[in-house]
Design an enzyme around this catalytic site. Structure first.
Site, mmCIF file in Angstrom:
data_model
loop_
_atom_site.group_PDB
_atom_site.id
_atom_site.type_symbol
_atom_site.label_atom_id
_atom_site.label_comp_id
_atom_site.label_asym_id
_atom_site.label_seq_id
_atom_site.Cartn_x
_atom_site.Cartn_y
_atom_site.Cartn_z
ATOM 1 C CG ASN A 79 -2.089 -0.890 0.720
ATOM 2 O OD1 ASN A 79 -2.250 -1.457 -0.008
ATOM 3 N ND2 ASN A 79 -2.930 -1.145 2.002
ATOM 4 C CG ASP A 131 -12.230 -3.900 -4.418
ATOM 5 O OD1 ASP A 131 -12.554 -4.854 -3.625
ATOM 6 O OD2 ASP A 131 -11.356 -3.672 -5.099
ATOM 7 C CG ASP A 173 -5.961 -3.826 4.084
ATOM 8 O OD1 ASP A 173 -7.235 -3.826 3.902
ATOM 9 O OD2 ASP A 173 -5.317 -3.005 3.687
#
Ligand code: UD1
Length: 419
Positions: free
Chosen positions: A24, A117, A305
């Protein structure tokens, strides 16, 4: 051809694993290379597919990109192209981070929308309203986000939510805008700090990185530099959670443990001995983990996450865990797969209640995104029998050398290809 993993449960993880650069972070740092003419070098890049995909996006914008080992060399021309088309961006969402740099450099950007997504809708409204406050016009046209500015100027911008992507795009546009920009309620993730550090090294004037207020004094020009990506805290924590679930003993290196403060605290509450180390941390779990409660939040809160891996832990913990997902509304979809593995889990809106069972039961399961896939593999490590994890291309997008690393810790996993 498709590939799946066969994960054999019942083995304790033990040993040392070194994590690479943060997924990221690296993609945004590569995009930041667009801000300076000349050759920018990004080191400690992870060996994941998104890096060559981002290289393709940059090539499409006129850059020369060379990938060698963990190093990426990006040579940006005096006048980059401003159109990132669908073929280049369709495979990964993070490509939208070229928007801010292109507006800054070319005063014009057309970036195709990457589409839906599995973890929830991911609108760009905050990116666009920030760019508008900097003086750009921005619309969605023919499947692309378009932004144009005759003159980019500083502005006071208050984000309605500390979005990581919006903070990055607005920041990368503001560094070359005229005057001062203040971004309030900015994201505070370590990856944002990494980007601020790189931009400052390039000659930008950004202060407040890591706090809720970023202040940017626009400059006329940035210079290319060499920058090392920070370690991947999500990959690191995945191994930490795996150690706890398998009652193992794992030393994780290549990451700043301070980036995982709350996560390591939760592992301690689960009964693990967690020792911070200079270059990482060590997790030892001797007894069955205890149930944990947490709510995902922007940094320094519990990272969304890591929610799937933590649900894996909760699934085999002693007691009942309460988990709230506050960032991505559809992230609990993967819980259906955990139930297939014998988890006693129930979701209601953005809450999940997990009653831990002593052992899960192997089954075929399907990954829906990178983190869900990793969570399912961890669950397979504590299931009886052999768990088949399908759609593993997701896992490969976020975890370099996943099989090798897991095997190195004593996990039993095999990659199988089928026609
Ligand atoms: C980044 C990370 C992702 C992580 C997420 C949150 C990358 C490549 N991805 O994603 O792994 O899960 O941060 O830590 O760095 N939102 C809007 N409008 C916007 C922008 C965002 O409503 O204009 C919403 C999103 O739908 C989501 C929330 O804000 O519900 C957070 O999204 P954001 O922080 O922007 O995540 P990403 O940058 O996409």
């Amino acid at each position: 051809m498709s590939e799946h993993f066969l994960v054999t449960g019942g083995n304790r993880l033990e040993g040392e694993v070194v994590v690479g650069g943060a997924k990221n972070s690296v993609l945004k740092l590569m995009a930041a290379a667009l801000l300076a003419e000349g050759t920018t070098v990004v080191t400690n890049c992870p060996d994941i597919l998104d890096v060559p995909l981002m290289a393709e996006v940059l090539r499409g914008l006129g850059c020369e990109v060379e990938l060698e080992g963990s190093e990426v060399r990006i040579t940006t021309p005096a006048e980059p192209k401003y159109h990132a088309d669908f073929d280049a961006v369709k495979q990964f969402r993070a490509s939208v981070c070229v928007l801010g740099p292109l507006v800054a450099r070319c005063r014009r950007a057309v970036v195709a929308l990457p589409g839906g997504d599995a973890i929830g809708s991911r609108p760009l409204d905050m990116h666009q309203s920030g760019l508008r406050l900097l003086g750009a016009r921005s619309e969605i046209e023919h499947g692309c986000v378009v932004a144009e500015a005759d003159d980019l100027h500083g502005a006071n911008i208050r984000l309605v939510f500390p979005s990581v992507g919006a903070t990055e795009n607005i920041l990368m546009a503001a560094v070359l805008a005229r005057g001062e920009t203040v971004i309030d309620n900015a994201a505070r993730e370590p990856e944002i700090v990494d980007l601020c550090n790189m931009l400052n090294q390039m000659g930008a004037k950004v202060s407040g990185g890591g706090s809720t207020t970023l202040t940017i004094q626009g400059v006329r020009k940035l210079e290319p530099i060499t920058h090392r990506v920070i370690g991947d805290r999500i990959v690191a924590a995945t191994w930490g959670v795996a150690a706890s679930m398998t009652r193992g003993d794992v030393r994780v290196r290549g990451v700043n443990h301070k980036h995982l403060g709350l996560v390591l605290d939760k592992l301690r509450l689960a009964g693990a001995e967690v020792t911070p180390e200079v270059d990482g941390f060590r997790v030892i779990q001797r007894e069955r983990p205890k149930a944990i409660n947490f709510a995902t939040l922007p940094y320094p809160g519990f990272p969304t996450d890591l929610q799937p891996m933590a649900i894996g832990l909760a699934a085999v913990a002693d007691g009942t865990s309460m988990i709230t997902e506050n960032v991505f509304e559809s992230r609990f979809r993967f819980v259906e797969e955990m139930i297939r593995l014998g988890a006693d889990a129930r979701t209601d809106g953005h809450h999940a209640v997990i009653r831990g069972v002593p052992v899960l039961s192997s089954a075929p399961v399907w990954s829906s995104d990178i983190r869900a896939g990793a969570g399912l593999v961890l669950a397979g490590l504590v299931a009886d029998g052999v768990t088949e994890v399908h759609d593993i291309f997701h896992i490969d997008r976020g975890y370099p050398r996943f099989v090798e690393n897991l095997r190195g810790l004593g996990g039993v996993i095999e990659r199988v290809s089928t026609e």
